[in-house]
Design an enzyme around this catalytic site. Structure first.
Site, PDB file in Angstrom:
ATOM      1  N   TRP A 102       0.831  -1.207   0.000  1.00  0.00           N
ATOM      2  CA  TRP A 102       0.000   0.000   0.000  1.00  0.00           C
ATOM      3  C   TRP A 102       0.861   1.250   0.000  1.00  0.00           C
ATOM      4  CZ3 TRP A 102      -4.437  -0.567  -1.915  1.00  0.00           C
ATOM      5  CH2 TRP A 102      -5.184  -1.721  -1.679  1.00  0.00           C
ATOM      6  N   ASP A 172      -1.017   6.749   6.832  1.00  0.00           N
ATOM      7  CA  ASP A 172      -2.113   5.887   6.397  1.00  0.00           C
ATOM      8  C   ASP A 172      -2.364   4.930   7.564  1.00  0.00           C
ATOM      9  OD1 ASP A 172      -3.752   3.942   5.379  1.00  0.00           O
ATOM     10  OD2 ASP A 172      -2.552   3.515   3.600  1.00  0.00           O
ATOM     11  N   LYS A 196     -12.364  -1.342   8.099  1.00  0.00           N
ATOM     12  CA  LYS A 196     -11.711  -2.309   8.995  1.00  0.00           C
ATOM     13  C   LYS A 196     -12.138  -2.048  10.443  1.00  0.00           C
ATOM     14  CE  LYS A 196      -8.133  -1.953   5.587  1.00  0.00           C
ATOM     15  NZ  LYS A 196      -8.391  -3.094   4.734  1.00  0.00           N
TER      16      LYS A 196
HETATM   17  N1  PMP Z   1      -3.924   1.446   2.807  1.00  0.00           N
HETATM   18  C1  PMP Z   1      -3.989   0.362   3.584  1.00  0.00           C
HETATM   19  C2  PMP Z   1      -3.018   0.204   4.710  1.00  0.00           C
HETATM   20  C3  PMP Z   1      -4.957  -0.607   3.332  1.00  0.00           C
HETATM   21  O1  PMP Z   1      -5.029  -1.717   4.081  1.00  0.00           O
HETATM   22  C4  PMP Z   1      -5.861  -0.434   2.256  1.00  0.00           C
HETATM   23  C5  PMP Z   1      -6.976  -1.409   1.956  1.00  0.00           C
HETATM   24  N2  PMP Z   1      -6.857  -2.664   2.378  1.00  0.00           N
HETATM   25  C6  PMP Z   1      -5.733   0.712   1.462  1.00  0.00           C
HETATM   26  C7  PMP Z   1      -4.769   1.632   1.783  1.00  0.00           C
HETATM   27  C8  PMP Z   1      -6.655   0.952   0.309  1.00  0.00           C
HETATM   28  O2  PMP Z   1      -7.885   1.226   0.801  1.00  0.00           O
HETATM   29  P1  PMP Z   1      -9.183   1.463  -0.079  1.00  0.00           P
HETATM   30  O3  PMP Z   1      -9.574   0.128  -0.623  1.00  0.00           O
HETATM   31  O4  PMP Z   1     -10.143   2.003   0.924  1.00  0.00           O
HETATM   32  O5  PMP Z   1      -8.846   2.425  -1.140  1.00  0.00           O
END
Ligand code: PMP
Length: 360
Positions: A102, A172, A196
């Site tokens: 991510w 994040d 989450k």
């Molecule tokens: N950052 C992290 C740490 C994540 O776990 C996730 C989704 N699992 C995201 C970003 C992306 O999130 P989204 O699907 O809400 O765009």
């Protein structure tokens, strides 16, 4: 099947108590004769919901007054773009600490708006540990330093929050917001997708220090400018009303449980139980270095792909579902967010124990 325990990484398990309240209030919210889903975002009952949601989040996270709480859409992924469009505008330089897939995605988006360095990284060991955030190697004129507090896919967590002095720290926090104590005043901006530890998908929360709002890129689209939300209490256009309502209920649930201090204790207990079992097991192995282990996402593996597949299948038959690891890591992953009860983790450990005996 008796009880189902959902170990999904997200969208993820919600507290049973919250789902019961949603069910009770679904068709007729507090004698309004309608569901929250049908309600104008300009109505008094909805205004109360969003005000309470914000107040509860402020209370739970002890958010200082000079921070705005913004209710956004587009997921954490849209923040990968929105953040540089608003903050990467002075020196046009930022450091992205690379600790998992991510963060790699976040850095890639930011590169469209400025010079991004990735000097601090755990890529050398497949993101299996959290690197030391050592500021001495970094340039001093950065617009911000970006970290991912918890790496959902790799199962690592930052051991302590660095003091980045005059450089704003951006996090994040999608997969561990509200799970352990963080001092918000150490951050310039925190963002998290809701699906989450907060509530249903569709809502994204950003907590932004006041002075970082108001100097976006030229011609920044209105809905990608943090100021649009901060000036209009997140009601410039229609927000994800139902997700905000459920988030408010989750915040109430968490407050009743004793807040972040209490849930952190339970989270440490749950992760500790699972890691203690994995560490003594002859069949299951952890992929994450001690000292970097997440309380929320615990990847592990058996000795072969065949055993992993058999484990996931048989676990599913016992109501322990969504244990398949992310395709980039393989094996299994147990996501044990705030709403996963201790007995769910115990049920997983009991099953791992019997699977190990059967596959000696
Ligand atoms: N950052 C992290 C740490 C994540 O776990 C996730 C989704 N699992 C995201 C970003 C992306 O999130 P989204 O699907 O809400 O765009």
């Amino acid at each position: 099947m008796e009880e189902v325990y959902n170990f999904s990484a997200g969208p993820a398990v919600l507290p049973q108590e919250v789902k019961s309240i949603v069910q009770e209030e679904l068709a007729n919210y507090r004698q309004t004769g309608m569901s929250v889903m049908e309600m104008s975002h300009r109505s008094n009952p909805f205004q109360d919901i969003i005000d309470e949601a914000e107040a509860l989040l402020r209370e739970l996270m002890n958010i200082p007054d000079n921070y705005h709480v913004l209710f956004l859409q587009g997921g954490a992924s849209l923040q990968f773009s929105m953040l540089p469009m608003n903050l990467l505008t002075k020196h046009k330089k930022a450091e992205y600490v690379l600790t998992g897939s991510w963060s790699v995605k976040a850095a890639k988006e930011a590169e469209k708006f400025g010079d991004i360095t990735t000097k601090i990284s755990s890529n050398d060991k497949n993101f299996t540990y959290y690197p030391t955030v050592d500021l001495t190697t970094l340039s001093t004129d950065l617009d911000y330093i970006h970290i991912t507090t918890n790496n959902t896919i790799e199962g690592t967590v930052i051991p302590s929050i660095p003091d980045t002095k005059q450089i704003p720290l951006v996090a994040d926090m999608s997969s561990n917001i509200l799970s352990e104590h963080y001092d918000v005043s150490k951050f310039g901006l925190i963002y998290a997708g809701a699906q989450k530890n907060i509530g249903p998908a569709g809502l994204t929360i950003a907590i932004v220090r006041e002075d970082l709002i108001g100097s976006p890129i030229e011609n920044c689209p209105t809905l990608l400018n943090y100021e649009t939300y901060s000036k209009n209490q997140s009601l410039y256009n229609t927000p994800p009303t139902f997700s905000i309502y459920v988030a408010k209920l989750v915040f109430e649930w968490l407050k009743q449980k004793g807040g972040i201090a209490a849930i952190e204790k339970t989270n440490r207990q749950k992760a500790g139980m699972l890691y203690d079992f994995i560490d003594q097991s002859k069949l299951f192995h952890s992929l994450v270095k001690p000292g970097s282990r997440s309380l929320m996402n615990i990847p592990f593996t058996a000795e072969s792909d065949e055993l992993n597949a058999a484990f996931i299948k048989q676990a599913g038959e016992k109501g322990l579902v969504n244990l398949k690891g992310h395709r980039s890591v393989g094996g299994m992953r147990a996501s044990i967010y705030n709403a996963m009860p201790v007995k769910g983790v115990q049920a997983l450990i009991d099953f791992m124990e019997s699977f190990e005996k059967a596959n000696k």
